[in-house]
Design a protein around this motif. Structure first.
Motif, PDB file in Angstrom:
ATOM      1  N   ILE A  24     -12.917  -3.375  -5.986  1.00  0.00           N
ATOM      2  CA  ILE A  24     -11.920  -4.378  -5.622  1.00  0.00           C
ATOM      3  C   ILE A  24     -12.510  -5.777  -5.606  1.00  0.00           C
ATOM      4  N   ARG A  25     -13.734  -5.915  -5.134  1.00  0.00           N
ATOM      5  CA  ARG A  25     -14.368  -7.234  -5.054  1.00  0.00           C
ATOM      6  C   ARG A  25     -14.579  -7.813  -6.454  1.00  0.00           C
TER       7      ARG A  25
ATOM      8  N   LYS B 285      -6.391  -5.379   7.102  1.00  0.00           N
ATOM      9  CA  LYS B 285      -5.206  -4.696   7.631  1.00  0.00           C
ATOM     10  C   LYS B 285      -4.619  -5.480   8.801  1.00  0.00           C
TER      11      LYS B 285
ATOM     12  N   TYR C  67     -11.723  -9.101   2.572  1.00  0.00           N
ATOM     13  CA  TYR C  67     -10.977  -8.033   1.891  1.00  0.00           C
ATOM     14  C   TYR C  67     -10.428  -7.017   2.888  1.00  0.00           C
ATOM     15  N   ASP C  68      -9.450  -6.257   2.436  1.00  0.00           N
ATOM     16  CA  ASP C  68      -8.906  -5.114   3.171  1.00  0.00           C
ATOM     17  C   ASP C  68      -8.525  -5.494   4.602  1.00  0.00           C
TER      18      ASP C  68
ATOM     19  N   GLY D 273       0.766  -1.233   0.000  1.00  0.00           N
ATOM     20  CA  GLY D 273       0.000   0.000   0.000  1.00  0.00           C
ATOM     21  C   GLY D 273       0.795   1.280   0.000  1.00  0.00           C
TER      22      GLY D 273
ATOM     23  N   ALA E  55      -5.098  -8.420   1.929  1.00  0.00           N
ATOM     24  CA  ALA E  55      -4.907  -7.011   2.275  1.00  0.00           C
ATOM     25  C   ALA E  55      -5.265  -6.103   1.105  1.00  0.00           C
ATOM     26  N   ARG E  56      -5.740  -6.693  -0.003  1.00  0.00           N
ATOM     27  CA  ARG E  56      -6.160  -5.856  -1.142  1.00  0.00           C
ATOM     28  C   ARG E  56      -7.122  -4.800  -0.631  1.00  0.00           C
ATOM     29  N   PHE E  57      -6.837  -3.578  -0.966  1.00  0.00           N
ATOM     30  CA  PHE E  57      -7.601  -2.466  -0.403  1.00  0.00           C
ATOM     31  C   PHE E  57      -8.452  -1.792  -1.461  1.00  0.00           C
ATOM     32  N   SER E  58      -9.499  -1.177  -1.011  1.00  0.00           N
ATOM     33  CA  SER E  58     -10.436  -0.495  -1.900  1.00  0.00           C
ATOM     34  C   SER E  58      -9.840   0.795  -2.436  1.00  0.00           C
ATOM     35  N   ARG E  59     -10.239   1.134  -3.628  1.00  0.00           N
ATOM     36  CA  ARG E  59      -9.880   2.414  -4.255  1.00  0.00           C
ATOM     37  C   ARG E  59     -11.161   3.012  -4.810  1.00  0.00           C
TER      38      ARG E  59
END
Length: 159
Positions: free
Chosen positions: A71-72, A94, A91-92, A7, A62-66
């Motif tokens: 993202i999903r 952390k 998801y996400d 990130g 840890a794929r994070f939203s933008r």
């Protein structure tokens, strides 16, 4: 201690970027990166074998939203295109320790030293998938895996 490898924090630290520069990078390239990443060899087959043996597969990412894309949708399309089966996706994440504990996950395979160390300290069986960012780190009570074939061999020992 393991360096931060994901990130904005990674971009800011490694490239000496401001938060705004890191955000601009992720907004422009993150979706492209996620769509183009290749699955590790034999991941699909090894995960399928685990499911056939009755294991539930949780993908804790840890794929994070933008704000620039879903993202999903991108992740689930990639998994479908690569024929990787799973039961649940978180998801996400952390804090992967919290995700593991809250979902009663009894085994973790991850490539982050910190996640592996923290989860193994709870007495949960933990494996670290060998990757360039974790080489040179040894974590007590964590078995290093060098491939998904190796993972399949190691996991078959505990069943």
């Amino acid at each position: 201690e393991e360096p931060m490898m994901t990130g904005n924090g990674y971009c800011q630290r490694f490239h000496k970027w401001t938060k705004e520069e890191a955000n601009n990078f992720w907004d422009k390239y993150y979706e492209i990166i996620l769509k183009q990443v290749t699955a590790k060899k034999f991941a699909r087959e090894s995960i399928q074998k685990l499911r056939e043996r009755g294991h539930k597969i949780f993908l804790v990412t840890a794929r994070f939203s933008r704000p620039t894309f879903d993202i999903r949708k991108v992740t689930e399309e990639w998994l479908k295109e690569n024929a990787i089966e799973y039961d649940y996706i978180i998801y996400d994440a952390k804090d992967k320790v919290k995700a593991v504990v809250n979902n009663n996950i009894d085994l973790l395979i991850d490539d982050a030293v910190t996640n592996c160390r923290n989860v193994s300290e709870l007495g949960i069986k933990t494996y670290i998938m060998d990757a360039i960012q974790n080489r040179g780190y040894k974590v007590p009570n964590v078995i290093r895996l060098y491939s998904w074939i190796h993972a399949d061999q190691e996991l078959s020992k505990i069943e």
